[in-house]
Scaffold this motif. Sequence first.
Motif, PDB file in Angstrom:
ATOM      1  N   GLY A   1      17.079   3.346  13.513  1.00  0.00           N
ATOM      2  CA  GLY A   1      17.106   3.930  12.114  1.00  0.00           C
ATOM      3  C   GLY A   1      18.280   4.757  11.762  1.00  0.00           C
ATOM      4  N   LYS A   2      19.470   4.407  12.600  1.00  0.00           N
ATOM      5  CA  LYS A   2      20.501   5.444  12.210  1.00  0.00           C
ATOM      6  C   LYS A   2      20.894   5.861  10.812  1.00  0.00           C
ATOM      7  CE  LYS A   2      25.414   5.957  13.294  1.00  0.00           C
ATOM      8  NZ  LYS A   2      26.729   5.485  13.722  1.00  0.00           N
ATOM      9  N   VAL A   3      21.005   4.941   9.961  1.00  0.00           N
ATOM     10  CA  VAL A   3      21.106   5.167   8.566  1.00  0.00           C
ATOM     11  C   VAL A   3      20.167   6.078   7.898  1.00  0.00           C
ATOM     12  CG1 VAL A   3      20.446   3.030   7.612  1.00  0.00           C
ATOM     13  CG2 VAL A   3      22.258   4.430   6.452  1.00  0.00           C
ATOM     14  N   ASP A   4      18.730   5.870   8.323  1.00  0.00           N
ATOM     15  CA  ASP A   4      17.722   6.214   7.818  1.00  0.00           C
ATOM     16  C   ASP A   4      17.476   7.701   7.809  1.00  0.00           C
ATOM     17  OD1 ASP A   4      15.716   3.788   7.128  1.00  0.00           O
ATOM     18  OD2 ASP A   4      16.984   3.226   8.765  1.00  0.00           O
ATOM     19  N   VAL A   5      18.042   8.319   8.891  1.00  0.00           N
ATOM     20  CA  VAL A   5      18.048   9.762   9.138  1.00  0.00           C
ATOM     21  C   VAL A   5      18.738  10.593   7.885  1.00  0.00           C
ATOM     22  CG1 VAL A   5      17.268   9.612  11.613  1.00  0.00           C
ATOM     23  CG2 VAL A   5      19.838   9.863  10.993  1.00  0.00           C
ATOM     24  N   MET A   6      19.773   9.765   7.512  1.00  0.00           N
ATOM     25  CA  MET A   6      20.504  10.381   6.242  1.00  0.00           C
ATOM     26  C   MET A   6      19.591  11.411   5.344  1.00  0.00           C
ATOM     27  SD  MET A   6      21.352   7.397   3.614  1.00  0.00           S
ATOM     28  CE  MET A   6      22.259   8.601   2.430  1.00  0.00           C
ATOM     29  N   VAL A   7      18.521  11.150   5.100  1.00  0.00           N
ATOM     30  CA  VAL A   7      17.856  11.989   4.112  1.00  0.00           C
ATOM     31  C   VAL A   7      17.529  13.132   4.901  1.00  0.00           C
ATOM     32  CG1 VAL A   7      16.814  10.139   2.992  1.00  0.00           C
ATOM     33  CG2 VAL A   7      15.542  10.999   5.234  1.00  0.00           C
ATOM     34  N   ILE A   8      17.600  13.393   6.203  1.00  0.00           N
ATOM     35  CA  ILE A   8      17.392  14.585   7.126  1.00  0.00           C
ATOM     36  C   ILE A   8      18.607  15.346   7.044  1.00  0.00           C
ATOM     37  CG2 ILE A   8      16.529  15.639   9.092  1.00  0.00           C
ATOM     38  CD1 ILE A   8      14.561  13.322   9.181  1.00  0.00           C
TER      39      ILE A   8
ATOM     40  N   THR B   1       0.707  -1.239   0.154  1.00  0.00           N
ATOM     41  CA  THR B   1       0.066   0.013  -0.108  1.00  0.00           C
ATOM     42  C   THR B   1       0.898   1.117  -0.035  1.00  0.00           C
ATOM     43  OG1 THR B   1      -0.163   0.193   2.414  1.00  0.00           O
ATOM     44  CG2 THR B   1      -1.873  -1.192   1.412  1.00  0.00           C
ATOM     45  N   ASP B   2       0.320   2.386  -0.466  1.00  0.00           N
ATOM     46  CA  ASP B   2       0.969   3.350  -0.479  1.00  0.00           C
ATOM     47  C   ASP B   2       1.254   4.213   0.913  1.00  0.00           C
ATOM     48  OD1 ASP B   2       2.357   5.321  -2.248  1.00  0.00           O
ATOM     49  OD2 ASP B   2       0.823   6.891  -2.228  1.00  0.00           O
ATOM     50  N   ALA B   3       0.313   4.206   1.726  1.00  0.00           N
ATOM     51  CA  ALA B   3       0.297   4.956   2.967  1.00  0.00           C
ATOM     52  C   ALA B   3       0.673   6.269   3.036  1.00  0.00           C
ATOM     53  CB  ALA B   3       1.261   3.958   3.981  1.00  0.00           C
ATOM     54  N   LYS B   4      -0.067   7.065   2.093  1.00  0.00           N
ATOM     55  CA  LYS B   4       0.696   8.649   2.020  1.00  0.00           C
ATOM     56  C   LYS B   4      -0.639   9.433   1.679  1.00  0.00           C
ATOM     57  CE  LYS B   4       4.328   9.372  -0.366  1.00  0.00           C
ATOM     58  NZ  LYS B   4       5.627   9.348  -1.305  1.00  0.00           N
ATOM     59  N   SER B   5      -0.621  10.692   2.107  1.00  0.00           N
ATOM     60  CA  SER B   5      -1.512  11.470   1.761  1.00  0.00           C
ATOM     61  C   SER B   5      -1.700  11.773   0.439  1.00  0.00           C
ATOM     62  CB  SER B   5      -1.356  12.908   2.679  1.00  0.00           C
ATOM     63  OG  SER B   5      -0.055  13.506   2.225  1.00  0.00           O
ATOM     64  N   LYS B   6      -2.617  12.345  -0.228  1.00  0.00           N
ATOM     65  CA  LYS B   6      -3.029  12.680  -1.475  1.00  0.00           C
ATOM     66  C   LYS B   6      -1.770  13.645  -2.105  1.00  0.00           C
ATOM     67  CE  LYS B   6      -6.291  14.236  -4.853  1.00  0.00           C
ATOM     68  NZ  LYS B   6      -7.744  14.509  -5.388  1.00  0.00           N
ATOM     69  N   ALA B   7      -1.211  14.612  -1.220  1.00  0.00           N
ATOM     70  CA  ALA B   7      -0.311  15.475  -1.538  1.00  0.00           C
ATOM     71  C   ALA B   7       1.098  15.039  -1.424  1.00  0.00           C
ATOM     72  CB  ALA B   7      -0.451  16.670  -0.775  1.00  0.00           C
ATOM     73  N   GLN B   8       1.067  13.629  -0.969  1.00  0.00           N
ATOM     74  CA  GLN B   8       2.376  13.110  -0.831  1.00  0.00           C
ATOM     75  C   GLN B   8       3.382  13.516   0.292  1.00  0.00           C
ATOM     76  OE1 GLN B   8       3.310   9.738  -3.187  1.00  0.00           O
ATOM     77  NE2 GLN B   8       0.982  10.301  -2.991  1.00  0.00           N
ATOM     78  N   THR B   9       2.858  14.232   1.012  1.00  0.00           N
ATOM     79  CA  THR B   9       3.664  15.030   2.182  1.00  0.00           C
ATOM     80  C   THR B   9       3.745  14.288   3.641  1.00  0.00           C
ATOM     81  OG1 THR B   9       1.717  16.383   2.908  1.00  0.00           O
ATOM     82  CG2 THR B   9       3.296  17.408   0.864  1.00  0.00           C
ATOM     83  N   SER B  10       2.685  13.395   4.058  1.00  0.00           N
ATOM     84  CA  SER B  10       2.737  12.959   5.108  1.00  0.00           C
ATOM     85  C   SER B  10       2.642  11.311   5.053  1.00  0.00           C
ATOM     86  CB  SER B  10       1.683  13.449   6.199  1.00  0.00           C
ATOM     87  OG  SER B  10       0.445  13.179   5.658  1.00  0.00           O
TER      88      SER B  10
ATOM     89  N   VAL C   1       7.980  20.180  15.528  1.00  0.00           N
ATOM     90  CA  VAL C   1       9.093  20.352  14.739  1.00  0.00           C
ATOM     91  C   VAL C   1       9.406  22.079  14.926  1.00  0.00           C
ATOM     92  CG1 VAL C   1      10.129  21.000  12.592  1.00  0.00           C
ATOM     93  CG2 VAL C   1       8.912  18.902  12.985  1.00  0.00           C
ATOM     94  N   ALA C   2       8.385  22.774  15.134  1.00  0.00           N
ATOM     95  CA  ALA C   2       8.597  24.234  15.477  1.00  0.00           C
ATOM     96  C   ALA C   2       9.070  24.458  16.835  1.00  0.00           C
ATOM     97  CB  ALA C   2       7.170  25.090  15.129  1.00  0.00           C
ATOM     98  N   MET C   3       8.620  23.613  17.894  1.00  0.00           N
ATOM     99  CA  MET C   3       9.143  23.499  19.010  1.00  0.00           C
ATOM    100  C   MET C   3      10.646  23.198  19.441  1.00  0.00           C
ATOM    101  SD  MET C   3       5.935  22.011  20.990  1.00  0.00           S
ATOM    102  CE  MET C   3       6.829  21.537  22.245  1.00  0.00           C
ATOM    103  N   SER C   4      11.131  22.341  18.241  1.00  0.00           N
ATOM    104  CA  SER C   4      12.603  22.060  18.261  1.00  0.00           C
ATOM    105  C   SER C   4      13.273  23.318  18.306  1.00  0.00           C
ATOM    106  CB  SER C   4      13.064  21.144  17.325  1.00  0.00           C
ATOM    107  OG  SER C   4      12.112  19.960  17.035  1.00  0.00           O
TER     108      SER C   4
ATOM    109  N   ILE D   1      13.536  22.653   3.804  1.00  0.00           N
ATOM    110  CA  ILE D   1      13.778  21.565   4.724  1.00  0.00           C
ATOM    111  C   ILE D   1      12.544  21.548   5.836  1.00  0.00           C
ATOM    112  CG2 ILE D   1      15.409  20.356   6.134  1.00  0.00           C
ATOM    113  CD1 ILE D   1      17.466  21.152   4.083  1.00  0.00           C
ATOM    114  N   CYS D   2      12.813  22.546   6.692  1.00  0.00           N
ATOM    115  CA  CYS D   2      11.882  22.643   7.854  1.00  0.00           C
ATOM    116  C   CYS D   2      10.408  22.347   7.589  1.00  0.00           C
ATOM    117  CB  CYS D   2      11.900  23.740   8.573  1.00  0.00           C
ATOM    118  SG  CYS D   2      13.601  24.188   9.427  1.00  0.00           S
ATOM    119  N   LEU D   3      10.058  22.913   6.286  1.00  0.00           N
ATOM    120  CA  LEU D   3       8.649  22.751   5.794  1.00  0.00           C
ATOM    121  C   LEU D   3       8.307  21.410   5.544  1.00  0.00           C
ATOM    122  CD1 LEU D   3       5.807  23.858   5.167  1.00  0.00           C
ATOM    123  CD2 LEU D   3       6.745  24.369   2.881  1.00  0.00           C
ATOM    124  N   ASN D   4       9.256  20.685   4.832  1.00  0.00           N
ATOM    125  CA  ASN D   4       8.893  19.090   4.575  1.00  0.00           C
ATOM    126  C   ASN D   4       8.850  18.423   5.797  1.00  0.00           C
ATOM    127  OD1 ASN D   4       9.079  19.579   1.855  1.00  0.00           O
ATOM    128  ND2 ASN D   4      11.073  19.413   1.663  1.00  0.00           N
ATOM    129  N   LEU D   5       9.731  18.783   6.908  1.00  0.00           N
ATOM    130  CA  LEU D   5       9.708  18.024   8.046  1.00  0.00           C
ATOM    131  C   LEU D   5       8.415  18.287   8.907  1.00  0.00           C
ATOM    132  CD1 LEU D   5      13.389  18.470   9.283  1.00  0.00           C
ATOM    133  CD2 LEU D   5      12.356  16.214   8.284  1.00  0.00           C
TER     134      LEU D   5
END
Length: 681
Positions: free
Chosen positions: A577-584, A95-104, A657-660, A644-648
């Motif tokens: 997921g140490k290696v997974d956070v590389m995209v961030i 399954t795709d498991a993503k929103s229609k806008a593909q953002t979440s 995220v804004a509280m970070s 980058i922040c908006l995508n996160l």
Amino acid sequence: MSSRALFFRLLHLLILIFSFALSSPSSLLIRGEADHATVARETFQVDGDVAWIMQISDLHLSKYYPERASDLATLLAPALGVIRPALLLITGDITDAKSKAQTSSRQDESEWIAYRNVMNEVVLQSGIERARIFDIRGNHDKYGVPYVSHELDFFSKYSVNAELNRTADIYSISLVTNHTRYLFLGIDDSMQIGIRRPANLFGHPIDETVQFINSDLQFDDKYKNSAATKIAFGHFPLSFTASTPKGETYQIVFANNSFSTYICGHLHAKMSSKLWWLHKITIDGIEEKKLLRSFWEWELGDWKENRFARILSIDKGAVSFTDFRLSNYKSGFDTRVLITYPTDSRSMNLEESGGALIRNDINALIFSSQGVLNVTARVFDSSREFKVVEEIPLLSKSGHNLYQYQYPLFHAKWNAESYTSDNPTRYWVQVFVSNSDGREISSERRPFSVEGRGAIQSFHFFKYLLLGVRWEDVYSFLLWSNLGFLILLLTIPKVMYHFVQRSVTYRSRYHPFISYLIEGSRNKFIWFSMVTYLLWLIYMPWLWGYAMSENGEITPMYLSGWRIKNGKSLLEYGGIGKVDVMVITLPFLYCVVAPMMLLIHGFFAQQGRVCLYERERCSPCSMKWGRKTLLAASGLVCVMHFKICLNLMLAYGFEPVAMSLALPWGPPLLFIVSIYNTMIL
């Protein structure tokens, strides 16, 4: 503070930082509370010595694109009815498991219900036994799933394996023929604790899986009548699979256990429809000798956009495959031809695997919904401008020339010795099929070597980048080279400034680059702010967010991975997921943090040059344009930062995220303070 004391403090800081790097091994990749590899075993009898299976991957069934599910019934089911494979393998991202806008990303139960319903329809229309269908998880199927059997783990409720009570990490499937046995090993390496996108890109095997493969398969080879031909299947390419907590990799495991090939998905056909890679691994042999073993990796294009499918055959140990698109045909399923022997010298090498025995037979599988009137194999000689050197009629193994819904193997004897050659691409073979409707269908013309020699693979940088590179190792190098550069950028100029600060003429005495470095460390507040910020990035959380689901707990992300609580035990685990956070981390470090610190140095260097020119009573226009250029570059970095922040925020929630502290607010604040401090009034 004396220069000696300052030097030893900076040295101590460097030791602390690099000791942290050494204390963050891949063993932090904890998968869950009960790490063990569960195994499901199945055995199926097949007719004859040739077995074939079918594979599809990356379905991405979505409620926003219902045709992806409906095409399984209208396209896949008729194909299965004609091909009648021994197995149907669905290798992840169901399954795709993503929103229609593909953002979440979040699991959607309606998509899984659609999958269950359409697979019921596929079984009903095609006639395939449900027990012969094996589906495994991909990263999309684990988006936001805290743990297996959680209420969001719909795979455990609606998948074919779940309906058959096959809940395992490993599937050992034996196809038993008249004289031998073929083994398919399915491996589920999805994250045990499923982080949401984008930080869920890699497979994460556990040591128990490797232990099972090494022990069970070696026992199997030793005590069964003969070693089986072994094929592994999973979702993740090996380049996108992390090492186990103890540092084991599948490349070594597959080579040690003489696997023929590994088939997978994940990368989609938009990357390439022919992502094949030959792994050559050196392993330890007896008497301290080194052995060279090889196996193939074949990535399959996606169902999502391209409706790709694969037929893979094993003919007495010789493995062949063909990939094709399923589409609507007015006359039914289009005829497909798969030459099972001889194998394609470009994608299967039998010589190094010890299977290079010259066979005086040529075999082909013909799958057609029409009657087959005639089948002919033609051999071409590439050294003679592809002149046809022999035509060989193939007859059905079922004993009939006219074939319709019978055993699809066509066979002939030939003199294979006539085609021995040191050049594995000299001779080519192609099979032509005449259907009862008057059409002639042909297979792809492909080279072969009766001795089992493999063609020399031409280097393709894109394929090497996707399949030949271990991204886990690349990430470690890119991460610590960036951090090492930033550490040197902050420490070396500070030491240099300590020795030249009493000289009022160093701006004019030293090279402009030296002055550039020194000026960036003159302002103590800014320098300590940048040092503090860098230490925060190394030791402290980058951001918080709903890493597993919108309704879950806020989870912090560190440089070493996510630190989350297991939903069953409420115990905190680090480094998920140490290696997974590389995209961030990599985009942020390379596109924001490093340019920011270089630009801050530039602002102070430009201020120093302006002061120098004012003291000499000249103020060239170049100084003004220099500051404007720095301001424009800073604006571009800020745009990249906020993107980058908006995508996160879209992925993990706006408020968390804004509280970070470090990730969203650090760079703009450092820019503002630096620009204010370098204003010339």
